[in-house]
Design a protein around this motif. Structure first.
Motif, short mmCIF file in Angstrom:
data_model
loop_
_atom_site.label_atom_id
_atom_site.label_comp_id
_atom_site.label_asym_id
_atom_site.label_seq_id
_atom_site.Cartn_x
_atom_site.Cartn_y
_atom_site.Cartn_z
N ASN A 370 42.17 7.72 7.08
CA ASN A 370 41.77 8.10 8.28
C ASN A 370 41.13 6.81 9.06
O ASN A 370 41.05 6.61 10.16
N ARG A 371 40.74 5.64 8.31
CA ARG A 371 40.09 4.82 9.06
C ARG A 371 40.94 3.52 9.34
O ARG A 371 41.37 3.17 10.60
N CYS A 394 41.12 -0.47 2.80
CA CYS A 394 39.74 -0.43 3.66
C CYS A 394 38.61 0.26 2.88
O CYS A 394 37.30 0.38 3.17
N ASN A 395 38.98 0.80 1.60
CA ASN A 395 37.83 1.48 0.66
C ASN A 395 37.60 2.81 1.35
O ASN A 395 36.47 3.21 0.55
N SER A 702 44.28 -5.63 3.00
CA SER A 702 43.02 -5.12 2.35
C SER A 702 42.09 -5.85 3.05
O SER A 702 42.31 -7.10 3.41
N THR A 703 40.73 -5.62 2.72
CA THR A 703 39.76 -6.11 3.45
C THR A 703 39.64 -7.86 3.02
O THR A 703 39.84 -8.14 1.84
N GLY A 704 39.34 -8.52 3.86
CA GLY A 704 38.84 -10.18 3.49
C GLY A 704 40.06 -10.99 4.29
O GLY A 704 39.78 -12.10 4.48
N SER A 747 40.26 -6.70 -6.93
CA SER A 747 41.22 -5.77 -6.27
C SER A 747 42.26 -6.36 -5.62
O SER A 747 43.17 -5.99 -5.20
N GLY A 748 42.36 -7.86 -5.55
CA GLY A 748 43.52 -8.55 -5.14
C GLY A 748 43.52 -8.53 -3.50
O GLY A 748 42.68 -8.00 -2.84
#
Ligand code: ZN
Length: 1048
Positions: A370-371, A394-395, A702-704, A747-748
């Motif tokens: 969703n995000r 995005c978790n 992924s984030t970061g 989480s890589g």
């Protein structure tokens, strides 16, 4: 699986502009051209803090440098090896959501263990000699296991060994530190010709400690000494920005010889691309490579293996510059290793590997977070008994739609894990719903429009007839889905000179009808019905037309042509038919007729090596960019076949092709007899190619970190959506990533590439490629998992993009500086303490300098009056869309000895290094780079070979006119022909793959010491270039000196 079909569904997410919406708002492409990585490329090197390097990389016992073990015949692999690394020692940090098969690698994570640091074949007897030679330049190549603290702390004995040499002499022997020779007055890449000198001279002294020599204007080199070659005496003006000191050719000559004698560096002692390739083949070739482990380094592109998708995309689709990202932005800036992925979304996979599954999530379309809108993939972790899932990108916690619900097993994995490609595979496709379609309507099958320049020259040369004759058979081979009987692709035909002729080839007509459009200022399409037809239905009318076209214009005197209106007309026709498609334009001359996009000859050699040189790579009028934008917006891909006799301004004419994902083919001085095979082969391959149309690619992370820059035959409307009017199996997009934040080592770094496209049958699909990389706070982990071939792909594309906006000198300097930075950072932070005179190369980057030097010698980056401007623009355009295998071969050609063949074996002979030293008077060699192919014959080549190949008695009788070998019934001829076919038809080294080269390589026969040999020699990329580019050895010295400066 739910039912198929396009049905109404909730509105497509607005968070992904472009996909589905095809929004307008089209800025200038690539308007912000930043070259350089991690900040200002010219900013001074921020040397790593001393404390960092010492504290984070405990180096253990220092490198044992001792004599070779008794009885050693060679510097065998183990001698130079840093100890075998076993799979168990590879840290697997993946503790987050398990990928589909996290049950343990079936393959050693990093297989370069057995590579010798210095491949060479020195025999025992020459050991001492070699040692002496190496003294003049000590190169250490530390293997993967040498330095990472993880390895050390794992109890693994310090296995790193320096070169197995006698201890260095008491005097520190160093590379000449300061022979930083400014370029000669012509300032061409500082290309100092220095052919008669030994490539490398030794010089005593500690780099960095030599006081600057005022004569050399801060360049700390020694003044010319004895043995200084007069030719060298061209210390030109100082280069601007003296810390950027790539002189192109670091001459060994000027080194002051304070040692007893000048020693030549043995080429065998420096890292060999061939050896690296062969070692990887030996250790990983022919095996199954399963993509079940995050951050796993795949086999090299040159290694033939079978790839099994077990949760990460096959390296055929995605290759990365490193498989372990630095965890922080500071680390990334320190190392300056580009973080990039080379994505070839439609790469062909060989028949022994699984094709992509198509997943249908039914009327609501693919399940997405969703995000962040990432698509369901193996990186989603199911929780709460399977009712919800956490997005790996995005978790965000998302609900699982009821139709997709499934229970979890005892390890928290869905019980249908292996039944669903989207849960267990790295790559697969989704059926797209109407929300993903232009105007929410299902797409129509694409169309191909053939547009033939029928001006005087093309008619007269026979080209028009050749094209028409070929199309008669080729149209039966239009691509189709496997389950379909015939192709859904429709075809249309246009001819043109100063005006356009459209043809009505409706099946009900007895004869084709021609409609002339003479208002080329505002092109309109004079007919809709009957222009785009199904070939099978309109076969007789189309064949009739193809028969008539050459005759129709047989008496033409028209020599002027238009060009932009041709593209415009094709695009308008596709738009009117509401379908995507490809234009095939066959064109010969500079479009000088009065019309939009009219071009003049603006080629100007005086611009070379000035700040204005970049304008030669830019289009001369703006209208082509606007046209490209319209084409992309309408899914119109432009393939251009150029047949120039002189300058045609490829930079302008090729622009639309470039931005629409098309391919540019160029046949200089096309001769029907000799050049037809090449052209026809290219045309056939292109028409038959699997292609995705009206495509838009989005790369999520992924984030970061995030994707910040894109390179390829693409158009960018905004900062995230990569638009491609079409994308075929050969096209690759290189994506650069930068940090936003710290990356989580557990989480890589996860990447998902989604390509929305229309298939050849007119289905809207999403192709998804997922790959997970590791993250580490240890620089050594980053270096250990680098892939040099992908790095070179990135560097080539970023440099070739930068030439549009920056002086070439700056672009070259940045490449050299960045090479030195990467290696200096490794040395400072990862390598054992060692003499400053040693050049230390990380194992995974051992051949980076040689490849980088090849890139620096590319005609795109070296302006010389001898090299036609169009040729440079053409090469630039080709490279921009190449994948990793293509750039590897293009920059480091394959050189195969064929004089000592085993006629009984099917094997292709092992390649040798691209250097004149590998040639021999008694030899014969084939050289290929994906674009050209040469057969080089030594003056004393075996008579039986010459007789066998050419059916002539001696070398003197060989004609170099031919572009093919005669068909002869003897073992030599048959064997060589089969090797040529192998090179021609397949990716080199890759026997199981059916990946055809994009381009047919015509064979050029070259006799030793005859004029055409000059052309051939340009491809001996380890040597000093005839255009002045540095030899490999000289470049190594140059880089080493830069490293010393950075570290001092
Ligand atoms: Zn998400």
């Amino acid at each position: 699986m739910s039912q198929q079909g396009y049905v109404a569904a909730p509105p497509y997410s607005q968070s992904q502009p472009g996909i589905g919406g095809f929004s307008a708002g089209f800025g200038p492409p690539n308007s912000s051209l930043h070259y350089g990585h991690y900040g200002d490329p010219n900013s001074s090197y921020s040397a790593p803090q001393p404390g960092v390097s010492k504290s984070t990389v405990p180096l253990g016992p220092s490198a044992p440098v001792g004599p070779p073990p008794p009885g050693t015949h060679q510097f065998s692999q183990t001698n130079f090896q840093n100890g075998p690394s076993t799979p168990g020692q590879q840290p697997h940090r993946f503790q987050g959501p398990p990928p589909p098969s996290n049950t343990g690698p079936s393959y050693p994570p990093y297989g370069h263990q057995s590579q010798p640091a210095y491949p060479n074949t020195a025999s025992t007897s020459s050991t001492t000699q070699l040692a002496n030679q190496l003294n003049s330049m000590q190169i250490n190549s530390y293997g993967p296991g040498t330095t990472p603290s993880s390895r050390m702390s794992s109890g693994h004995p310090a296995s790193f060994q320096g070169p197995q040499l006698p201890p260095p002499t008491q005097q520190q022997v160093a590379l000449p530190p300061g022979s930083q020779v400014p370029p000669p007055a012509n300032n061409v890449n500082g290309l100092c010709a220095q052919p008669s000198l030994p490539p490398m001279a030794r010089q005593d002294g500690i780099p960095g400690s030599v006081p600057p020599n005022p004569n050399l204007q801060q360049l700390s080199g020694q003044p010319p000494g004895p043995g200084y070659h007069p030719q060298q005496a061209n210390y030109g003006p100082q280069m601007a920005g003296s810390q950027l000191s790539y002189p192109g050719a670091f001459p060994g000559g000027p080194a002051q010889l304070s040692g007893p004698q000048q020693k030549k560096l043995d080429p065998d002692s420096i890292p060999s691309p061939i050896q690296v390739i062969e070692n990887d083949k030996a250790s990983r070739g022919g095996q199954i490579y399963a993509t079940n482990t995050r951050g796993q380094v795949p086999p090299l592109v040159t290694t033939d293996c079978i790839i099994q998708d077990q949760g990460h995309a096959s390296p055929r689709y995605i290759r990365c510059t490193t498989y372990c990202f630095p965890s922080s932005s500071d680390m990334a800036k320190q190392a300056r290793i580009p973080l990039a992925a080379v994505i070839q979304p439609f790469a062909i996979v060989p028949p022994n590997e699984a094709p992509l599954y198509v997943v249908n999530h039914g009327e609501t379309g693919p399940i997405r977070c969703n995000r962040c809108k990432a698509y369901m993939c193996p990186f989603m972790q199911f929780i709460e008994g399977g009712r919800r899932y956490q997005c790996g990108f995005c978790n965000c916690i998302n609900d699982v739609p009821p139709f997709f619900f499934q229970h979890l097993d005892h390890i928290g994995r869905r019980v249908d894990h292996y039944e669903r490609p989207e849960l267990s595979l790295g790559s697969y496709e989704y059926v797209a719903t109407l929300d993903y379609c232009r105007n929410n309507k299902p797409p129509k099958p694409p169309a191909y429009i053939f547009m033939i320049d029928v001006s005087y020259r093309n008619i007269n040369s026979g080209l028009v007839k050749l094209i028409c004759d070929e199309l008669k058979t080729l149209l039966d081979k239009l691509p189709r889905e496997e389950q379909e009987e015939s192709s859904a692709i429709r075809v249309g035909f246009v001819t043109y000179n100063k005006v356009l002729h459209f043809f009505n080839v409706k099946s009900s007509l007895a004869q084709p009808q021609m409609m002339v459009v003479s208002d080329v200022g505002e092109v309109f399409v004079p007919l809709l019905d009957g222009f785009l037809v199904n070939f099978q239905e309109s076969r007789s009318v189309v064949l009739n037309l193809l028969d008539q076209i050459p005759e129709m214009f047989a008496d033409t005197n028209e020599s002027e042509t238009i060009f932009a209106p041709v593209i415009q007309a094709g695009m308008e026709a596709l738009k009117a038919a509401e379908c995507a498609g490809k234009l095939f334009i066959f064109h010969s001359s500079l479009p000088t007729a009065e019309a939009p996009g009219k071009l003049r000859n603006r080629d100007d050699k005086k611009l070379l090596n000035t700040d204005k040189e970049k304008t030669l790579f830019q289009p001369q009028v703006n209208s082509y960019e606007a046209l490209a934008r319209d084409c992309v917006a309408n899914g119109c891909c432009v393939n251009l076949f150029l047949f120039p006799n002189q300058y045609v301004d490829v930079a302008s004419m090729g622009l639309v092709t470039m931005y629409t994902g098309g391919t540019l083919y160029k046949y200089n001085n096309f001769q029907l007899d000799s050049d037809s095979p090449q052209f026809l082969s290219d045309l056939r391959k292109d028409v038959e190619k699997k292609t995705g149309f009206d495509a838009i690619m989005r790369v999520r992370t992924s984030t970061g970190f995030r994707a910040t820059d894109f390179f390829g035959a693409i158009y960018m409307n905004n900062t995230t959506d990569v638009e491609m009017a079409a994308v075929d199996c050969d096209k690759a997009v290189t994506v650069e990533f930068k940090h936003d934040d710290k990356l989580n080592e557990d989480s890589g770094a996860l990447i998902q590439c989604a390509v929305l496209y229309t298939s050849i049958s007119g289905q809207r699909r999403l192709r998804i490629h997922n790959i997970g990389l590791n993250c580490s706070s240890q620089l050594a982990d980053v270096y250990k998992t680098c892939e040099t071939d992908a790095l070179i792909n990135f560097f080539a594309k970023s440099a070739f993009k930068a030439v549009l906006s920056q002086p070439l000198k700056t672009v070259r300097e940045i490449l050299v500086t960045q090479t030195a930075h990467m290696l200096a950072c490794y040395r400072k932070n990862c390598a054992s303490p060692s003499a400053v005179s040693q050049l230390i190369l990380p194992d995974a980057m051992k051949v980076l300098p040689v490849y980088m030097n090849c890139l620096l010698k590319s005609c795109v980056l070296v302006g010389r009056p001898e090299i036609p401007t169009d040729e440079r623009a053409y090469h630039r355009q080709l490279v921009m869309s190449m994948g990793v295998a293509d750039t590897q071969l293009f920059f480091y050609p394959q050189l195969l000895p064929i004089h000592s063949l085993d006629l009984k074996s099917d094997a292709v002979p092992a390649a040798v290094r691209c250097s004149e030293e590998r040639l021999s008077e008694g030899g014969a060699f084939i050289l290929a780079n994906g674009l050209s192919m040469f057969l080089w014959l030594g003056v004393s080549a075996p008579p039986e070979l010459i007789q066998g190949l050419f059916n002539v008695p001696s070398f003197a009788h060989i004609s170099t006119e031919a572009t093919l070998l005669p068909d002869l019934d003897n073992p030599f001829s048959k064997k060589i022909k089969s090797i040529l076919e192998h090179i021609q038809s397949q990716k080199p080294y890759n026997k199981t793959s059916l990946c055809l080269h994009s381009f047919f390589m015509p064979l050029i026969i070259v006799k030793q010491r005859e004029q055409p040999e000059m052309l051939f020699r340009q491809f001996l990329v380890e040597d000093k270039s005839i255009y002045g580019g540095a030899s490999y050895v000289d470049f190594l010295c140059c880089v080493h000196k830069e490293i010393c400066q950075l570290l001092s």
